[in-house]
Design a protein around this motif. Sequence first.
Motif, PDB file in Angstrom:
ATOM      1  N   CYS A  88      26.241  54.131  73.099  1.00 27.94           N
ATOM      2  CA  CYS A  88      26.692  53.428  71.248  1.00 27.94           C
ATOM      3  C   CYS A  88      27.589  52.808  71.760  1.00 27.94           C
ATOM      4  N   ALA A  89      28.653  52.449  72.555  1.00 27.43           N
ATOM      5  CA  ALA A  89      29.733  51.900  72.947  1.00 27.43           C
ATOM      6  C   ALA A  89      30.799  52.182  73.825  1.00 27.43           C
ATOM      7  N   ALA A  90      31.426  50.973  73.922  1.00 27.76           N
ATOM      8  CA  ALA A  90      31.513  51.593  75.415  1.00 27.76           C
ATOM      9  C   ALA A  90      32.754  50.106  75.199  1.00 27.76           C
ATOM     10  N   PHE A  91      33.893  50.512  76.293  1.00 26.65           N
ATOM     11  CA  PHE A  91      35.176  49.830  76.222  1.00 26.65           C
ATOM     12  C   PHE A  91      36.100  49.770  78.002  1.00 26.65           C
ATOM     13  N   GLY A  92      36.182  48.481  77.914  1.00 29.63           N
ATOM     14  CA  GLY A  92      36.152  48.450  79.361  1.00 29.63           C
ATOM     15  C   GLY A  92      37.411  47.483  79.155  1.00 29.63           C
ATOM     16  N   ARG A 108      32.270  45.526  83.218  1.00 28.98           N
ATOM     17  CA  ARG A 108      31.340  44.006  83.133  1.00 28.98           C
ATOM     18  C   ARG A 108      29.642  44.504  82.632  1.00 28.98           C
ATOM     19  N   GLN A 109      29.225  45.092  83.737  1.00 29.54           N
ATOM     20  CA  GLN A 109      27.760  46.216  83.552  1.00 29.54           C
ATOM     21  C   GLN A 109      27.568  47.418  82.663  1.00 29.54           C
ATOM     22  N   MET A 110      28.769  47.836  82.661  1.00 28.58           N
ATOM     23  CA  MET A 110      28.957  49.241  81.470  1.00 28.58           C
ATOM     24  C   MET A 110      28.572  48.480  80.358  1.00 28.58           C
ATOM     25  N   LEU A 111      29.650  46.986  79.868  1.00 26.21           N
ATOM     26  CA  LEU A 111      29.569  47.043  78.471  1.00 26.21           C
ATOM     27  C   LEU A 111      28.251  45.655  78.223  1.00 26.21           C
ATOM     28  N   GLU A 112      27.417  45.090  79.189  1.00 20.08           N
ATOM     29  CA  GLU A 112      25.927  44.822  78.969  1.00 20.08           C
ATOM     30  C   GLU A 112      25.544  45.253  78.720  1.00 20.08           C
ATOM     31  N   TYR A 113      25.179  46.510  79.561  1.00 18.52           N
ATOM     32  CA  TYR A 113      24.380  47.699  79.193  1.00 18.52           C
ATOM     33  C   TYR A 113      24.212  48.424  77.832  1.00 18.52           C
ATOM     34  N   ASN A 155      29.820  55.192  93.611  1.00 16.99           N
ATOM     35  CA  ASN A 155      30.738  54.211  93.199  1.00 16.99           C
ATOM     36  C   ASN A 155      31.114  53.743  92.202  1.00 16.99           C
ATOM     37  N   ASP A 156      31.391  54.711  90.798  1.00 12.11           N
ATOM     38  CA  ASP A 156      31.487  54.424  90.251  1.00 12.11           C
ATOM     39  C   ASP A 156      32.552  52.878  89.289  1.00 12.11           C
ATOM     40  N   ASN A 157      31.913  51.938  89.954  1.00 14.25           N
ATOM     41  CA  ASN A 157      32.596  50.490  89.767  1.00 14.25           C
ATOM     42  C   ASN A 157      31.505  49.596  89.523  1.00 14.25           C
ATOM     43  N   ASN A 158      31.633  49.101  88.287  1.00 17.40           N
ATOM     44  CA  ASN A 158      30.597  47.516  87.970  1.00 17.40           C
ATOM     45  C   ASN A 158      28.943  48.171  88.292  1.00 17.40           C
ATOM     46  N   ALA A 159      28.426  47.575  88.500  1.00 15.38           N
ATOM     47  CA  ALA A 159      26.671  48.123  88.369  1.00 15.38           C
ATOM     48  C   ALA A 159      27.167  49.634  88.685  1.00 15.38           C
ATOM     49  N   VAL A 167      34.598  56.090  82.153  1.00 16.52           N
ATOM     50  CA  VAL A 167      33.724  56.784  83.058  1.00 16.52           C
ATOM     51  C   VAL A 167      34.596  55.254  83.176  1.00 16.52           C
ATOM     52  N   THR A 168      35.504  55.889  84.222  1.00 17.66           N
ATOM     53  CA  THR A 168      36.418  55.402  85.465  1.00 17.66           C
ATOM     54  C   THR A 168      35.936  55.028  86.330  1.00 17.66           C
ATOM     55  N   GLY A 169      36.555  54.042  87.630  1.00 14.91           N
ATOM     56  CA  GLY A 169      36.475  53.709  88.677  1.00 14.91           C
ATOM     57  C   GLY A 169      37.000  55.177  89.659  1.00 14.91           C
ATOM     58  N   GLY A 170      37.771  55.198  89.282  1.00 19.97           N
ATOM     59  CA  GLY A 170      39.039  56.213  89.373  1.00 19.97           C
ATOM     60  C   GLY A 170      38.429  57.514  90.254  1.00 19.97           C
TER      61      GLY A 170
END
Lengths: 342, 342
Positions: free
Chosen positions: A259-263, A269-274, A240-244, A189-192
């Motif tokens: 179930c697991a996220a890595f950043g 931030r929002q992916m890890l929070e969610y 725009n696959d960044n932040n929210a 899940v990339t901002g790229g």
Amino acid sequence: MNAIMKRLLSVSIIAAILWVGISVPVFAADDPLPSWNDGPAKQAIIAFVKETTNQAGPKFVPPEERIATFDQDGTLWVEHPMYTQVMYCLERVPAVVKAKPRLSKVQPFKTVLSGNREAMAKLSMKDLEKILMATLTGMTVDEFNAEVKKWIATATHPRWNRPYTELVYQPMLEVMQYLRANGYKTYIVTGGGQDFVRQYSERVYGIPPEQVVGTAGGTRYGYAKDGKPFLTKEPKLLLNDNNAGKPEGIHLMIGRRPCAAFGNSTGDRQMLEYTKAGEGTRLSMLVLHDDGEREYAYGPAERLPNTKVGTFTQALYDEAKKNGWTVISMKNDWKRLFAFEP
Amino acid sequence: MNAIMKRLLSVSIIAAILWVGISVPVFAADDPLPSWNDGPAKQAIIAFVKETTNQAGPKFVPPEERIATFDQDGTLWVEHPMYTQVMYCLERVPAVVKAKPRLSKVQPFKTVLSGNREAMAKLSMKDLEKILMATLTGMTVDEFNAEVKKWIATATHPRWNRPYTELVYQPMLEVMQYLRANGYKTYIVTGGGQDFVRQYSERVYGIPPEQVVGTAGGTRYGYAKDGKPFLTKEPKLLLNDNNAGKPEGIHLMIGRRPCAAFGNSTGDRQMLEYTKAGEGTRLSMLVLHDDGEREYAYGPAERLPNTKVGTFTQALYDEAKKNGWTVISMKNDWKRLFAFEP
């Protein structure tokens, strides 16, 4: 065990191997994460996998719900001194200008063509956007895919003089393999650019194109003169696959909470929070770039000058500590960084 | 073969079975498509699977490239007299009006509340859009998912008095299972709402949410008072997954051209074209609703009055014949339509 049983058993083992070949499950080595030093990060990963796959335990997750998401730049591979995709776009400028010569007299293309690194470092975000639009849209999907595949096969990182695709963090490859061996579907899940990363994700990460979520533009369906249909990449931003945009993109493309996220940056931030806010056991991990010797140090304690990449701020570090995300110290948690290292 | 070898071999077979248990590949029954009559459609499906999975043949497709896409309404389940999701939206109107009482005096909500079927049948596409927006957006993703799951578990089709989810075509379920047993990843690519179909796709079709591509709106990430993040469904269209939107949606969500595609209306035309235009063996199939007795007849030869669903026109039929798509005659090719039939 008597002798006949023993013999039968040993015949059985050999026979099983001979007969089923590839169907025999590969037993994980004693240590599924050999490039990790023992410590809280490694322990958190192993505990997460053991708990969520233990059918008899209270934290069991059914196989179909096992989703793990990984940011790419700075989490799976080196993002300094510049995102790899931005390097691609800059290096594509001459070809784009050749096709549209009028651009050679227009900024920011003029600056990029000059090769003046100092001037290029001063390009604004708006300039960069113009370059991205010109080099990532307007061509057919097939043309774009072929160009990226050609470039990524030969382009090298200025510090290591190796292909970018070798600058993938070996410890993270091990985490992905370990998760997949335990029934997890791994996603980038990339901002790229989604289309960009899809050109090498299978070969480099073992992640198929359909499991790459990224910043995505629209395409337009049309027909060639011979009636064959094709898709053209349009200068229209869909995601725009960044932040929210990361949890929003995860919902659009996957439809389940990971179930697991890595950043590694505020863009994650929002992916890890969610992820962490889901029910049951969830794992949110944050890679801290604190290894100025083997890679770069640009954590909350230290900042690289002129950095334009996503930042790991003190506020993010504090949120990690507060919300129970696990911070991965590149310096302390990783025995080696790259597969080519001894 | 001498006696010792024979004995060893038979021990081996038993041992292999005992030792590897679940890893032994399940051999397909003699007929993978028992609800199909023998004919060109059934033969086309079987030939396609055999050719693309025969490693020694010239038409072999590597497992990671095996993608098959299925339209839903009219291809996988009954779409008459109205799309199931439109039924959902109409039935949600009272609850929406209860939450926003001012809507009770406003069209088209007033007409829907009246229950006057004749007046409802005359609603324009614009009216319908208003109803869809009001019933499909504005709530959290979790709320929406729960509502759809509750509704789909009990709502029934007016003709058969059975849950909509039982009005799935058994022959198509067999095709999906057959493809999956041969390494194909099956996707739904629907003009219907992606979030709607995802609530039952796994249970009904064996297709996980992440393999549902459909018309999709944006979501907005936000925080509850307790700090917990959540996603709200926004009235913003991201992907209109119909017509040219189908190949565009396939590119966005999957990133590969399908090897096989199944549709039934003009809304599927571009997906079938795009699939068939790929290199190597490709299968494009079109379900013709020509069975007025067991289901409905609304093919090019016969039209239902007041039909608002996607149409199978004569032009589409002609394109199928010209481009080598296979037409599935519901009447002639399907031995039975539904699992509940004897």
